[in-house]
Design an enzyme around this catalytic site. Sequence first.
Site, PDB file in Angstrom:
ATOM      1  N   GLU A 130      11.395  66.761 -37.222  1.00 23.71           N
ATOM      2  CA  GLU A 130      10.250  66.761 -36.311  1.00 23.71           C
ATOM      3  C   GLU A 130       9.859  68.101 -36.242  1.00 23.71           C
ATOM      4  O   GLU A 130       8.522  68.484 -36.147  1.00 23.71           O
ATOM      5  CB  GLU A 130      11.072  66.397 -34.896  1.00 23.71           C
ATOM      6  CG  GLU A 130      11.205  65.049 -34.850  1.00 23.71           C
ATOM      7  CD  GLU A 130      11.800  64.627 -33.356  1.00 23.71           C
ATOM      8  OE1 GLU A 130      13.056  65.130 -33.085  1.00 23.71           O
ATOM      9  OE2 GLU A 130      11.038  64.059 -32.652  1.00 23.71           O
ATOM     10  N   GLU A 152      17.343  58.777 -35.497  1.00 25.37           N
ATOM     11  CA  GLU A 152      18.107  58.822 -33.913  1.00 25.37           C
ATOM     12  C   GLU A 152      18.251  57.465 -33.553  1.00 25.37           C
ATOM     13  O   GLU A 152      19.281  57.276 -32.783  1.00 25.37           O
ATOM     14  CB  GLU A 152      17.123  59.511 -33.003  1.00 25.37           C
ATOM     15  CG  GLU A 152      17.083  61.160 -33.208  1.00 25.37           C
ATOM     16  CD  GLU A 152      15.897  61.425 -34.225  1.00 25.37           C
ATOM     17  OE1 GLU A 152      15.580  60.579 -35.317  1.00 25.37           O
ATOM     18  OE2 GLU A 152      15.437  62.556 -34.278  1.00 25.37           O
TER      19      GLU A 152
END
Length: 733
Positions: A130, A152
């Site tokens: 990210e 995730e």
Amino acid sequence: MNLKNFRLELGDDAIALLVWDCPGRSMNVLNPEVISDLATAVERVIGDPAIKGCVITSGKDSFSGGADLTMLETLGHQLAARSRSEGREAAMAAFFEGTRQLSLLYRRIETCGKPFACAINGLCLGGGFELALACHYRVVADSDKARVGLPEIKVGLFPGGGGTQRVARLMPTPDALQMLFRGDQIRPGMAKAMNLVHELAPVADVVSQARAWIAGGGKAIAPWDEKNWRPPSGKVFSPGGMMIWPPANAIYRRETFDNYPAAKAVLTCVYEGLQLPMDSALKVESRQFAYILRTPEAAAMIRTLFGSMGEINKGLRRPKDQPASTLRRLGVIGAGFMGAGIGLSAARAGLSVVLIDRDQAAADKGKAHAEAILTKEVMKGRSTLPERDKLLALITPTPDYVALADCDLVIEAVFEDRAVKAEAIKKAQAAMRADAVLASNTSTLPISSLAENFARPADFLGLHFFSPVEKMPLVEIIMGTKSGPRALAIGLDFVKMIKKTPIVVNDARGFFANRCVGAYIREGHLMLGEGVPAAMIENVGRMAWMPVGPLALNDEVALDLAWKVLQATKADLGADAVDPVQEKLLETMVVKGGRLGRKNAKGFYDYPERGPKRLWPGLADLQPLKLDPDGIDVGELKQRLLVVQALEAARAVAEGIIADPREADVGSILGFGFAPFTGGVLSYIDNMGLTAFAALCDKLATKYGARFTCPDFVRDLARQGKRFYDQVGRQAA
Ligand code: NAD
């Protein structure tokens, strides 16, 4: 500027190089200290007029594995504490701000006005990726070790540092949703094709290429912050959008059966986010993230699949007083399906392997199995011929037990037959070094009784692998009554070397995993006997989020094996120990019908040569009673399938077969795919609450029989207001 986790170096070209290098760790992770360091470094770059732009890279082989999820667990515990002291509203506000810190920092990088480029030199996952996505330019190493991705979802979360918004703005919506739902690690070439990175470069050049982009006038603005930017799939409310969103919802339900709130949150984030400017979209993502973090599913999955698994892999059960072992040579007796797989796993870890079977041809067959797997990897470009040959050179097939002389550890994987095993153990003992450890891969025979064939029972234990060995990540280490700590340490060291996860269990029928799985399969059999349509049983298994339905699972492990285990149980424990309905069903299938499962293409399913397997139509004829599908309580069927397994696990704890709930939970998910959203068999009970679980068992026992009887152990814990996890002093999930 005092940074612990980064080095900031300014080059003559006025471009800063920010090198992420967490001290004392093999992998960079995000934790509060790293985030604080990163924020300081970023502000320095932004505030210093002498700095034109910045390249972020890593000082390690990989870029980053993502966030240290214990940080998120801590935030949850802080929320609970603050709620008590400051009230719910203030605590929630602080929690929300705490959980979006990273998102705000990444947005700061993206909108600061100076160009940031990310030089991804290796593995780059989760919050690490990210960060890369928030940079204006991304160069990834064109190497076999490099991967990018947002995994995730695999621990019940979703990327909350802007990942859902940036991915959904980089590629068509269906591709973005698929990437976020699957959480796969993506190879460099594919990442470029998906528009996730801008450029591939040799690993040695990633930094210089990123630098060159800034020096060449790289623009410090993300595409979605440009005027007139359009999402790749067009607007949500458009004819194109209408082609995407109704099926996306259907696919979500098909894939999750609504068991994973994080997957639903991904849909919400992308759907709402794509209709908003980036800052508002990120706020939507943050709100969803703060909500998901508080779900029992995320808490349970993080605890088991991150926390407990990490503790186990770091040696939770290794006896502290045992010196580290230096394993160099492994002996495997029985070069069949399991033995060949174990040998290959050991060779991959650099051990030299002696593969023994009854004659040279049988031993060669085991090595050929390894060769076939490795050759496939070469053909898929995942390995090279020299690498394959190097591994194969480590495996020596032979019928001669004398070759076991130099082995540090020997694993027997011969036929599941007491006499055959006894003979193999005696022959091995005659050839083995006096300090070498012997392990059995038996799936049903008590380790303590096999140890009677070995003169040094302290050096004998069970190493129970799951099939196929190449894919299954769990090994059950079985301690016989006389197995000693040195054997345990060596067993654990070996499992660690081959990069699998161990759980340590005491000797008992079915050990731990097979006992629970057996209950799942039996429940499927009994449902069939009650008149539940077979298709419904299988679908309910999937709805409970088991990897396959109980009947399909039985086909995979073989129906004749289930029949044999039943007969052995009856012989050892008496007729009352087996369910007559199950026995009759298996007798009809196996003894009378010759239906053995996938292995002879005839089981609960038919396996046509072409086309997918189908439920065997003859099953309906085996049901004396047929229930009306509309009158069946699907929710209860689902509960039954999970409760029977959880009950077996609870009994295993009560009987001292497995001691630590962390091992039971990790073992249940890695070994037999127990509904991961629950966090594992015992988390399932803990999160339901022991009193509620006991009440549910009572209800099911009244309706379906004594197999649902709740153990006194659970009732006692419930009375004391305790949970399984209280025994290890861990905070509640
Ligand atoms: P398999 O039949 O594929 O292999 C057994 C091998 O042992 C054969 O190659 C056979 O030739 C060899 N063998 C027999 N007697 C021998 C002897 N005296 N000396 C040397 N070799 C001998 O069986 P498998 O599926 O690999 O199972 C092996 C063991 O692993 C069994 O104890 C089984 O219960 C256990 N196990 C199997 C699975 C599974 O799913 N297949 C899973 C876990 C454990």
